[in-house]
Design an enzyme around this catalytic site. Structure first.
Site, mmCIF file in Angstrom:
data_model
loop_
_atom_site.group_PDB
_atom_site.id
_atom_site.type_symbol
_atom_site.label_atom_id
_atom_site.label_comp_id
_atom_site.label_asym_id
_atom_site.label_seq_id
_atom_site.Cartn_x
_atom_site.Cartn_y
_atom_site.Cartn_z
ATOM 1 N N THR A 58 1.738 -4.380 4.051
ATOM 2 C CA THR A 58 1.351 -4.742 5.613
ATOM 3 C C THR A 58 0.751 -6.260 6.047
ATOM 4 O OG1 THR A 58 -0.823 -3.841 5.693
ATOM 5 C CG2 THR A 58 1.202 -2.159 6.414
ATOM 6 N N ASP A 59 0.162 -6.536 4.847
ATOM 7 C CA ASP A 59 -0.666 -8.000 5.183
ATOM 8 C C ASP A 59 0.402 -9.058 5.459
ATOM 9 O OD1 ASP A 59 -2.931 -6.583 4.504
ATOM 10 O OD2 ASP A 59 -3.225 -7.675 2.499
ATOM 11 N N THR A 114 0.821 -1.303 -0.122
ATOM 12 C CA THR A 114 0.091 0.106 0.092
ATOM 13 C C THR A 114 0.775 1.205 -0.005
ATOM 14 O OG1 THR A 114 -1.947 -1.236 1.055
ATOM 15 C CG2 THR A 114 -1.639 1.524 1.372
ATOM 16 N N LYS A 130 0.470 -7.621 12.621
ATOM 17 C CA LYS A 130 -0.629 -7.246 11.966
ATOM 18 C C LYS A 130 -1.861 -7.388 13.192
ATOM 19 C CE LYS A 130 -2.880 -5.080 8.211
ATOM 20 N NZ LYS A 130 -3.170 -4.872 6.552
ATOM 21 N N TYR A 170 -8.065 0.778 -3.699
ATOM 22 C CA TYR A 170 -6.939 1.224 -4.429
ATOM 23 C C TYR A 170 -5.950 -0.179 -4.872
ATOM 24 C CZ TYR A 170 -4.838 -0.029 -0.066
ATOM 25 O OH TYR A 170 -4.305 -0.703 1.294
ATOM 26 N N GLU A 177 0.420 -32.438 28.386
ATOM 27 C CA GLU A 177 0.135 -33.962 28.412
ATOM 28 C C GLU A 177 -1.182 -34.347 27.968
ATOM 29 O OE1 GLU A 177 2.306 -36.105 30.353
ATOM 30 O OE2 GLU A 177 3.799 -34.433 30.284
HETATM 31 C C1 SIN Z 1 -1.167 -3.140 2.763
HETATM 32 O O1 SIN Z 1 -0.080 -2.919 2.238
HETATM 33 O O2 SIN Z 1 -1.471 -2.603 3.732
HETATM 34 C C2 SIN Z 1 -2.039 -3.913 2.154
HETATM 35 C C3 SIN Z 1 -1.513 -4.752 0.974
HETATM 36 C C4 SIN Z 1 -0.118 -5.631 0.952
HETATM 37 O O3 SIN Z 1 -0.201 -6.116 2.106
HETATM 38 O O4 SIN Z 1 0.301 -5.445 0.041
#
Ligand code: SIN
Length: 327
Positions: free
Chosen positions: A93-94, A14, A166, A27, A284
């Site tokens: 971020t994913d 992103t 995340k 996007y 256990e």
């Molecule tokens: C992001 O970057 O927040 C989502 C898309 C990705 O992980 O490439």
């Protein structure tokens, strides 16, 4: 004073995403050059010498084990260059939490390696990418960032590549490290470290030599009434299976029976939890014959990364158990 030289390795996400002007939704990730993001950071090139590599331009859901290997080798080559002081990786971020742990285990340098990204695309009103990138560059320039393992910087907060997760898919402050806290904070360019990880990383890691391929490991998510057939199916084409169990890594008697049968045939199992807080210890009741390796504080997706690497060196359960305690 001589300017520090930082290599930025762009992989997409992103932070390099674009969409309708001003909007935060609908996007496409990884569509613009990080050069454009850099251009919106005042005077950055006057203060830091930057070399920019656009290695991949992908949504981080396209980052797989082949891309991890390419990225780790690329970073190791950059780190070997004497004039490079630190490396920043821009990443979606994913799956940043998986890449950051993979790099923490496979990168062979004391130099700072810092991952960052953004929750809002570059074309959004008040995009967070430029500020995160600015702070990541400052962190990579900082003397105290050496030999801390791979780091991640997001929203004024410094995380360890091992522990970052995340935790929010909507807010700007999207990351955390369970109850282990963070490593430190930043205020603008100022760096404040408070803690460090005691787990093995980077130059001391047994996985930091060139690796050509890693082993296939799947994650099996346990839910009420989950059919144990999934474990037999996964075992047919994976060397290891991470169980995302309920509670403290738990499952039904039918799953226990399948785990016992498949372990006998050589599949390596790790018990982790679908719960995002806490720790998975040996048990256990759910593992009476000690066939499973406990993930400790690693989430299922992080435990998978470690098992994929561990299986490149050994299939000995006790040795892998030790690796899970050390890394
Ligand atoms: C992001 O970057 O927040 C989502 C898309 C990705 O992980 O490439």
């Amino acid at each position: 004073m001589k300017k520090k030289k930082i290599a930025i390795v762009a992989t997409g996400g992103t932070i390099a995403g674009s969409g309708a002007a001003g909007k935060t939704t609908n996007y496409e990730a990884g569509t613009i050059s990080v050069d454009e993001v850099l251009a919106s950071i005042p005077d950055i090139r006057d203060r830091v010498e930057i070399v920019l590599d656009n290695l991949f331009s992908v949504d981080s859901n396209e980052i797989d084990d082949q891309r991890w290997l390419i990225l780790a080798e690329h970073i190791n080559k950059l780190a070997d260059q004497q004039d490079i002081d630190g490396i920043v990786v821009t990443h979606g971020t994913d799956t940043m939490e998986e890449t950051s742990y993979f790099l923490n285990l496979t990168v062979n340098t004391l130099k700072p390696v810092v991952l960052t990204g953004a929750m809002r695309p570059a074309t959004a009103t008040s995009a967070d990418g430029p500020f995160n990138l600015y702070q990541a560059i400052c962190l990579a320039c900082h003397g105290e960032s050496y030999n801390r393992g791979v780091l991640a910087l997001f929203s004024n907060t410094i995380y360890s590549g091992r522990d970052i997760e995340k935790v929010n898919n909507f807010k700007i402050d999207a990351f955390d490290q369970r109850s282990l806290g963070c490593l430190g904070y930043m205020q603008d360019q100022e760096v404040y470290f408070y803690t460090q990880t005691s787990k093995i990383h980077t130059i001391k890691s047994r996985f930091n030599k060139r690796i050509d391929s890693i082993k296939s490991v799947a994650i099996a998510f346990y839910y009420s009434g989950a059919d144990a057939k999934i474990l037999y199916d996964l075992a047919s084409d994976h060397e290891g299976i991470v169980i995302a169990g309920s509670g403290s890594g738990n499952y039904s008697q039918a799953w226990l029976k399948a785990i016992e049968e498949l372990s006998e045939k050589g599949t390596i199992f790790v018990r982790s939890s679908r719960i995002s807080q806490g720790i998975v210890f040996d048990d256990e009741i759910f593992d009476p014959h000690h066939l499973c390796i406990s993930s400790n504080t690693l989430s299922p997706q992080k435990a998978r990364v470690l098992l994929m690497l561990a299986l490149t060196q050994t299939h000995d359960r006790d040795e892998i158990r030790e690796i899970f305690l050390q890394y």
